[in-house]
Design a protein around this motif. Structure first.
Motif, short mmCIF file in Angstrom:
data_model
loop_
_atom_site.label_atom_id
_atom_site.label_comp_id
_atom_site.label_asym_id
_atom_site.label_seq_id
_atom_site.Cartn_x
_atom_site.Cartn_y
_atom_site.Cartn_z
N GLY A 121 0.80 -1.23 0.00
CA GLY A 121 0.00 0.00 0.00
C GLY A 121 0.82 1.27 0.00
O GLY A 121 0.28 2.36 -0.15
N SER A 122 2.13 1.16 0.17
CA SER A 122 2.97 2.36 0.19
C SER A 122 3.30 2.79 -1.23
O SER A 122 3.10 2.05 -2.20
N GLU A 123 3.83 3.99 -1.36
CA GLU A 123 4.22 4.49 -2.68
C GLU A 123 5.40 3.69 -3.19
O GLU A 123 6.37 3.44 -2.47
N ILE A 124 5.34 3.28 -4.44
CA ILE A 124 6.40 2.46 -5.02
C ILE A 124 7.25 3.33 -5.94
O ILE A 124 6.74 4.09 -6.75
N ASP A 125 8.55 3.20 -5.79
CA ASP A 125 9.48 3.97 -6.61
C ASP A 125 9.96 3.08 -7.76
O ASP A 125 10.76 2.18 -7.57
N PHE A 126 9.47 3.35 -8.97
CA PHE A 126 9.88 2.61 -10.15
C PHE A 126 11.00 3.32 -10.92
O PHE A 126 11.51 2.78 -11.90
N THR A 127 11.35 4.53 -10.51
CA THR A 127 12.25 5.33 -11.32
C THR A 127 13.63 4.68 -11.46
O THR A 127 14.18 4.15 -10.51
N LEU A 128 14.15 4.76 -12.66
CA LEU A 128 15.51 4.30 -12.93
C LEU A 128 16.48 5.47 -12.88
O LEU A 128 17.68 5.26 -12.68
N THR A 129 15.99 6.69 -13.08
CA THR A 129 16.85 7.86 -13.21
C THR A 129 16.23 9.04 -12.47
O THR A 129 15.23 8.90 -11.77
N GLN A 130 16.83 10.22 -12.69
CA GLN A 130 16.41 11.40 -11.92
C GLN A 130 15.55 12.38 -12.69
O GLN A 130 15.03 13.33 -12.10
N SER A 131 15.40 12.20 -13.99
CA SER A 131 14.65 13.19 -14.77
C SER A 131 13.92 12.49 -15.91
O SER A 131 14.22 11.35 -16.27
N LEU A 132 12.96 13.21 -16.49
CA LEU A 132 12.22 12.67 -17.64
C LEU A 132 13.18 12.40 -18.80
O LEU A 132 13.07 11.37 -19.47
N ARG A 133 14.11 13.30 -19.05
CA ARG A 133 15.07 13.12 -20.14
C ARG A 133 15.86 11.83 -19.95
O ARG A 133 16.03 11.04 -20.89
N GLU A 134 16.34 11.58 -18.76
CA GLU A 134 17.13 10.38 -18.50
C GLU A 134 16.27 9.12 -18.60
O GLU A 134 16.73 8.07 -19.06
N GLU A 135 15.02 9.23 -18.18
CA GLU A 135 14.12 8.07 -18.25
C GLU A 135 13.80 7.73 -19.71
O GLU A 135 13.72 6.56 -20.08
N VAL A 136 13.65 8.75 -20.54
CA VAL A 136 13.41 8.52 -21.97
C VAL A 136 14.60 7.80 -22.59
O VAL A 136 14.44 6.83 -23.35
N ILE A 137 15.80 8.23 -22.26
CA ILE A 137 17.00 7.57 -22.77
C ILE A 137 17.03 6.10 -22.35
O ILE A 137 17.25 5.20 -23.18
N THR A 138 16.79 5.85 -21.09
CA THR A 138 16.87 4.49 -20.56
C THR A 138 15.81 3.58 -21.16
O THR A 138 16.10 2.44 -21.54
N CYS A 139 14.59 4.07 -21.26
CA CYS A 139 13.50 3.22 -21.76
C CYS A 139 13.57 3.05 -23.28
O CYS A 139 13.26 1.96 -23.79
N LEU A 140 13.99 4.08 -24.01
CA LEU A 140 14.10 3.93 -25.45
C LEU A 140 15.20 2.92 -25.80
O LEU A 140 15.01 2.07 -26.67
N LEU A 141 16.31 2.97 -25.10
CA LEU A 141 17.40 2.03 -25.37
C LEU A 141 17.09 0.63 -24.85
O LEU A 141 17.68 -0.35 -25.31
#
Length: 292
Positions: free
Chosen positions: A52-72
């Motif tokens: 029930g707690s908030e889950i942290d799925f983030t791989l990176t610190q920003s939208l730009r970095e997340e786009v890089i990680t997920c696109l690759l």
């Protein structure tokens, strides 16, 4: 009724589910929770991983970095290879000190062999993904993340080169732990087809939003968070060997009954099934976030 009991950190939790013959969705029975790949199995596994707690799925610190990680890390790139490739690009981006890298620079970075689990690995889509990524980094300048809902952000990301609804949903899920979108990769499609939540031969390239709606409906009917179900399904299906999956999915009218996880009377456990279906830990956000 069937009851699931979970022992977590010395405490017991109890989940009451409808009986195996009851329907979770029209025409789809719950099945027994101890039968691999049944709706009750996925609901109970997801419930056990969600406190029930908030889950942290983030791989990176920003939208730009997340786009890089997920696109690759998108279609055709194993999670470990995608993470290694994105780490190299992110390091180069940090060294350059700007939000953009040229297509030529990105291609050079991706053509150089990566080290994955101690051995050299080539990134298969260096030229194609370098082209997409260069365009996506420029296009991100026009996206105002803070003023968009989850679905609006997903739609905006779909306008970037090389980013379709699956990758865009993955980015949004990681950034916001969103339950409004779903990452419909091959593992999720296969699990949902087996339950008949999706029709056989479902094609997310043609019917992504319709399939996503069905997936979200299934999660709502089971009272479990879509983001958690997505991650648990991905990890579990990915962990199963081909032989086990074939015995379950490729056997007509088999919903796990042929391979029970546990026989409660004598506590007999089939090792392969038990190993394959250990659900992903809620304390391991890096692996959960890499589910794409």
């Amino acid at each position: 009724m069937q009851q699931v009991i979970a022992g977590i950190d010395g405490h017991y939790r109890f989940l009451d589910l409808p009986g195996p013959e009851a329907e979770i969705m029209p025409g789809i029975q719950w099945g027994a929770f101890e039968h691999i790949l049944s709706p009750a199995f996925w609901v109970s596994q997801s419930w056990m991983q969600d406190d029930g707690s908030e889950i942290d799925f983030t791989l990176t610190q920003s939208l730009r970095e997340e786009v890089i990680t997920c696109l690759l890390g998108g279609h055709g790139a194993p999670a470990e290879v995608g993470l290694a490739a994105s780490a190299r690009v992110l390091d180069a981006l940090a060294s350059q000190g700007s939000g953009h890298l040229s297509q030529a620079r990105l291609e050079a970075l991706l053509l150089e062999p990566l080290t994955v689990k101690g051995r050299p690995v080539r990134y298969r889509f260096a030229r194609q993904r370098a082209k997409y990524l260069a365009g996506a980094l420029v296009g991100l300048d026009d996206i105002d993340e803070a003023n968009l809902t989850d679905v609006e952000l997903r739609d905006a990301l779909c306008g970037l080169p090389g980013i379709g609804p699956k990758t865009a949903s993955w980015i949004v899920r990681n950034r916001r732990a969103s339950d409004e979108v779903a990452i419909l990769d091959v593992h999720i499609i296969r699990a949902c087809e087996h339950m008949t939540v999706f029709p056989a031969g479902s094609d997310p390239a043609r019917h992504y939003l319709d399939l996503e709606s069905r997936f979200l409906e299934f999660c709502s009917a089971g009272s479990v968070r879509a983001s958690v179900v997505d991650a648990v399904m991905w990890h579990t299906m990915r962990s199963m060997g081909r032989k086990l999956l074939a015995s379950l999915i490729d056997t007509p009218n088999c919903n796990g009954e042929a391979l029970p996880l546990l026989s409660w009377g004598d506590q007999q456990c089939q090792d392969q099934a038990a190993t394959a279906t250990v659900a992903i830990s809620a304390a391991d956000p890096a692996v959960r976030a890499a589910a794409g």
